[in-house]
Enzyme design. Structure first.
Site, PDB file in Angstrom:
ATOM      1  N   GLU A 117       0.826  -1.220   0.000  1.00 16.18           N
ATOM      2  CA  GLU A 117       0.000   0.000   0.000  1.00 16.18           C
ATOM      3  C   GLU A 117       0.856   1.263   0.000  1.00 16.18           C
ATOM      4  OE1 GLU A 117      -2.322  -0.320   3.580  1.00 16.18           O
ATOM      5  OE2 GLU A 117      -3.596  -1.898   2.790  1.00 16.18           O
ATOM      6  N   PRO A 118       1.767   1.408  -0.941  1.00 16.40           N
ATOM      7  CA  PRO A 118       2.595   2.622  -0.924  1.00 16.40           C
ATOM      8  C   PRO A 118       1.819   3.845  -1.389  1.00 16.40           C
ATOM      9  CG  PRO A 118       3.073   1.345  -2.889  1.00 16.40           C
ATOM     10  CD  PRO A 118       2.063   0.549  -2.098  1.00 16.40           C
ATOM     11  N   GLY A 119       2.065   4.959  -0.749  1.00 13.20           N
ATOM     12  CA  GLY A 119       1.461   6.220  -1.182  1.00 13.20           C
ATOM     13  C   GLY A 119       2.559   7.215  -1.487  1.00 13.20           C
ATOM     14  N   ARG A 120       3.192   7.684  -0.392  1.00  8.67           N
ATOM     15  CA  ARG A 120       4.222   8.714  -0.501  1.00  8.67           C
ATOM     16  C   ARG A 120       5.352   8.327  -1.475  1.00  8.67           C
ATOM     17  NH1 ARG A 120       5.337  12.095   3.964  1.00  8.67           N
ATOM     18  NH2 ARG A 120       4.433  10.510   5.312  1.00  8.67           N
ATOM     19  N   TYR A 144       3.793  18.895  10.888  1.00  7.85           N
ATOM     20  CA  TYR A 144       4.838  17.938  11.298  1.00  7.85           C
ATOM     21  C   TYR A 144       6.237  18.560  11.302  1.00  7.85           C
ATOM     22  CZ  TYR A 144       1.151  15.064   9.098  1.00  7.85           C
ATOM     23  OH  TYR A 144      -0.029  14.521   8.690  1.00  7.85           O
ATOM     24  N   TYR A 190       0.218  13.846   0.224  1.00  5.99           N
ATOM     25  CA  TYR A 190      -0.235  14.555   1.429  1.00  5.99           C
ATOM     26  C   TYR A 190      -0.115  16.080   1.262  1.00  5.99           C
ATOM     27  CZ  TYR A 190       0.218   9.770   2.951  1.00  5.99           C
ATOM     28  OH  TYR A 190       0.122   8.411   3.009  1.00  5.99           O
ATOM     29  N   CYS A 206      -2.924  34.206   8.984  1.00  3.60           N
ATOM     30  CA  CYS A 206      -2.654  34.918  10.235  1.00  3.60           C
ATOM     31  C   CYS A 206      -2.261  33.992  11.373  1.00  3.60           C
ATOM     32  CB  CYS A 206      -3.881  35.734  10.605  1.00  3.60           C
ATOM     33  SG  CYS A 206      -4.315  36.837   9.275  1.00  3.60           S
ATOM     34  N   GLU A 207      -1.224  33.223  11.160  1.00  2.00           N
ATOM     35  CA  GLU A 207      -0.661  32.370  12.211  1.00  2.00           C
ATOM     36  C   GLU A 207       0.829  32.254  11.941  1.00  2.00           C
ATOM     37  OE1 GLU A 207      -2.228  28.569  13.092  1.00  2.00           O
ATOM     38  OE2 GLU A 207      -4.252  29.094  12.500  1.00  2.00           O
ATOM     39  N   ARG A 263       1.941  20.211   5.683  1.00  2.21           N
ATOM     40  CA  ARG A 263       2.980  19.372   6.299  1.00  2.21           C
ATOM     41  C   ARG A 263       3.992  20.146   7.154  1.00  2.21           C
ATOM     42  NH1 ARG A 263       6.094  16.378   4.346  1.00  2.21           N
ATOM     43  NH2 ARG A 263       5.666  14.601   5.681  1.00  2.21           N
TER      44      ARG A 263
END
Ligand code: LLP
Length: 422
Positions: A273-276, A316, A373, A344-345, A312
Site C-alpha cells: 500500500e505505498p502512497g508517498r 509535522y 499529502y 494569520c498564524e 505538512r
C-alpha cells in the site's frame, strides 16, 4: 529521480515550463508528473517482481481521479480508508477487485457501499468492526472478504503523529489477540477471512521496524496455520520513506529485500500500500512571491501559498525543498530567508532561515516533494481557495482539478430567515 528539472533556465515538469502553467491557471497550484509517477510505480513492480504483489496505491496520499486513473492504467489497485476514497477509486476506474479498505472507524454505511461495490478486501481494525461487517454482509446477502489488521506493537521510528504500529496507537487489533479474532471471523457465515494486514507508520527511513513487524506477522501465519486456519493473503501496508531534501531515502529494492527475508517460504499472496513513495516526488506546489519583507531580525519571502495549501510544515515541522522556477546562477549568493504564507498564524511558515538565491516579488517558487499529502490535506482556512491540480505528460498539461474558491463556498452557505427578517 523526478521529472522536475531545469531546462533553458526554467524549471520544467517533464517538457512543460512551470511558468507556462502558472500563466494558464494562476498560483498557487499543484503540478504532478506522470513520468515520475510511472517511474516510482515501476520501481516497486521491478523490486518485488519475484513476489508479484498487488500494488494498491494509498489514495489518501493523492486522491485526484486523474492520478488514480493513470496509476490504475499501469496496473495499480487502491488502498482506501473511507467511503469517499472508495467512491473516488471507483470513479477513477480502479477495478473493485483491486481495492483494499482499511481504517479504524468504518461506518455500517461505508461498509455496505464497499460490499455492494464488490471490493477486494476489508481490513478489520477491531472486534466490534468484525461484528458490524458480518451484520451488514448478512443483511445484503453477501460474503465479506476480510483480513485482520494486526497492531504488531513495533515502533516505526518515525514522526509520532504518523506512527501507527505501537500498542498505544488506535490502529489494528492487538497482535496477541490474533488467534481468537481469526477463529471468530472464520466461524462466521458471511465472513471469508483470507489473512493478515499491518501498517506501522509512514515516512519510514529505517527498515528495521519493517523487519520486526513482518517477522511477527510471519510467526503469526505459522501459528494460525497450526491452529488449522487458512492464511492466503498478507497486506504489508505502506510507509516507505522518501528524501525530502536533506534526509536520504530508502529504495523499493531495499524494502523488497526485507520483505523477501522476513516472509520467505510462507506462500502467501502479497499486497503493498505505498502512497508517498509513489506520489511524493511526483508533485510540486508552485507559488508566487507577493512581497519581500525585511523584518528586524529576519528576511521574509511572503508567498501566495499557505499552510492551508500544504499543511505538512505546520503540522509535522516537515522540510520541503524550495527552489526558484527561474534557475539561479550556479554561483549565486545565498541569503537566509523565511518563506511564509499570508495566513494569520506564525505556524504558516514553509521554511525558516533557508538559504535561497536572491528572489523578488513576482518570482515563482516551487515547493518540492508535494505530490503526496499535499492537495489532499488542503483546507479553505482564511476563506482561501483549494488550489488547482495540474497533470503533466510529456509536453502537455491538463487541469485535473479547478481552483475551488470562495464563491463555491458561499454557494453552499445560507442565512436563516430569522436572521434576515427585521
Ligand atoms: N496504508 C495505510 C493503512 C495507511 O494508513 C497509510 C498512511 C498508507 C498505507 C500509506 O503510507 P505511505 O506509503 O504514504 O507512507 N499526512 C502524513 C502521512 C499520513 C500517513 C497515513 N497513513 C504526512 O503528510 O506525512
Amino acid at each position: 529521480m523526478d521529472h522536475f528539472q531545469y531546462a533553458d533556465g526554467r524549471l520544467h515538469a517533464e517538457a512543460v515550463p512551470l511558468s507556462t502553467i502558472a500563466e494558464a491557471v494562476g498560483t498557487p497550484f499543484y503540478c504532478y508528473s506522470t513520468a515520475t509517477l510511472e517511474r516510482h510505480f515501476r520501481a516497486f513492480e521491478t523490486a518485488f517482481a519475484d513476489m508479484a504483489p498487488t500494488i494498491c496505491f494509498a489514495v489518501k496520499s493523492n486522491s485526484n481521479i486523474a492520478v488514480l486513473r493513470f496509476l490504475a492504467g499501469l496496473g495499480a489497485g487502491a488502498d482506501v480508508v473511507s467511503g469517499g476514497e472508495t467512491t473516488r477509486a471507483l470513479a477513477a476506474g480502479v477495478p473493485a477487485d483491486r481495492i483494499v479498505y482499511s481504517g479504524v472507524g468504518k461506518t455500517a454505511e461505508e461498509v455496505a457501499a464497499a460490499l455492494k461495490a464488490g471490493i477486494w478486501q476489508i481490513n478489520l481494525e477491531s472486534e466490534p468492526e468484525l461484528e458490524t461487517v458480518a451484520r451488514v454482509a448478512q443483511s445484503l446477502g453477501v460474503t465479506a472478504t476480510v483480513g485482520i489488521r494486526i497492531n504488531p506493537d513495533v515502533d516505526a521510528n518515525t514522526h509520532a503523529k504518523i506512527s501507527t504500529g505501537k500498542a498505544e496507537n488506535k490502529f489494528g487489533i492487538d497482535w496477541m489477540r490474533t488467534r481468537e479474532v481469526y477463529a471468530r471471523a472464520a466461524s462466521m457465515p458471511n465472513i471469508h477471512i483470507v489473512g493478515l494486514a499491518l501498517h506501522i507508520g509512514s515516512q519510514l527511513l529505517d527498515l528495521e521496524p519493517y523487519r520486526a513487524a513482518y517477522s511477527r506477522m510471519g510467526q503469526l501465519v505459522e501459528t494460525l496455520r497450526a491452529d488449522g486456519q487458512t492464511v492466503e493473503r498478507l497486506d504489508l501496508g505502506g510507509g516507505l520513506g522518501i528524501g525530502y531534501g536533506p534526509n536520504p531515502s530508502q529504495t523499493p529494492a531495499d524494502y523488497a529485500e526485507v520483505v523477501r527475508t522476513a516472509l520467505a517460504g510462507l506462500d502467501c499472496e502479497l499486497t503493498l500500500e505505498p502512497g508517498r513513495a509513489i506520489a511524493g516526488n511526483a508533485g510540486v506546489l508552485v507559488t508566487k512571491v507577493i512581497y519581500i519583507k525585511e523584518g528586524a531580525t529576519r528576511k521574509f519571502a511572503i508567498v501566495d501559498a499557505a499552510m492551508n495549501d500544504l499543511m505538512r510544515p505546520a503540522l509535522y515541522d516537515a522540510h520541503h525543498d524550495i527552489v526558484p522556477v527561474a534557475e539561479a546562477a550556479a554561483d549565486a549568493h545565498l541569503f537566509d530567508m523565511d518563506v511564509v504564507g499570508p495566513i494569520c498564524e506564525t505556524g504558516d511558515t514553509f521554511a525558516t532561515n533557508r538559504p535561497l538565491p536572491e528572489i523578488k516579488a513576482g518570482d515563482l517558487l516551487a515547493l518540492r516533494t508535494a505530490g503526496a499529502y499535499g492537495a489532499v490535506m488542503a483546507s479553505m482556512y482564511n476563506a482561501r481557495a483549494l488550489p488547482p491540480e495540474v497533470l503533466v505528460k510529456d509536453d502537455t498539461f491538463h487541469v485535473v482539478r479547478q481552483r475551488i474558491g470562495v464563491d463555491d463556498m458561499l454557494a453552499r452557505e445560507s442565512v436563516p430567515d430569522w436572521l434576515t427578517e427585521p
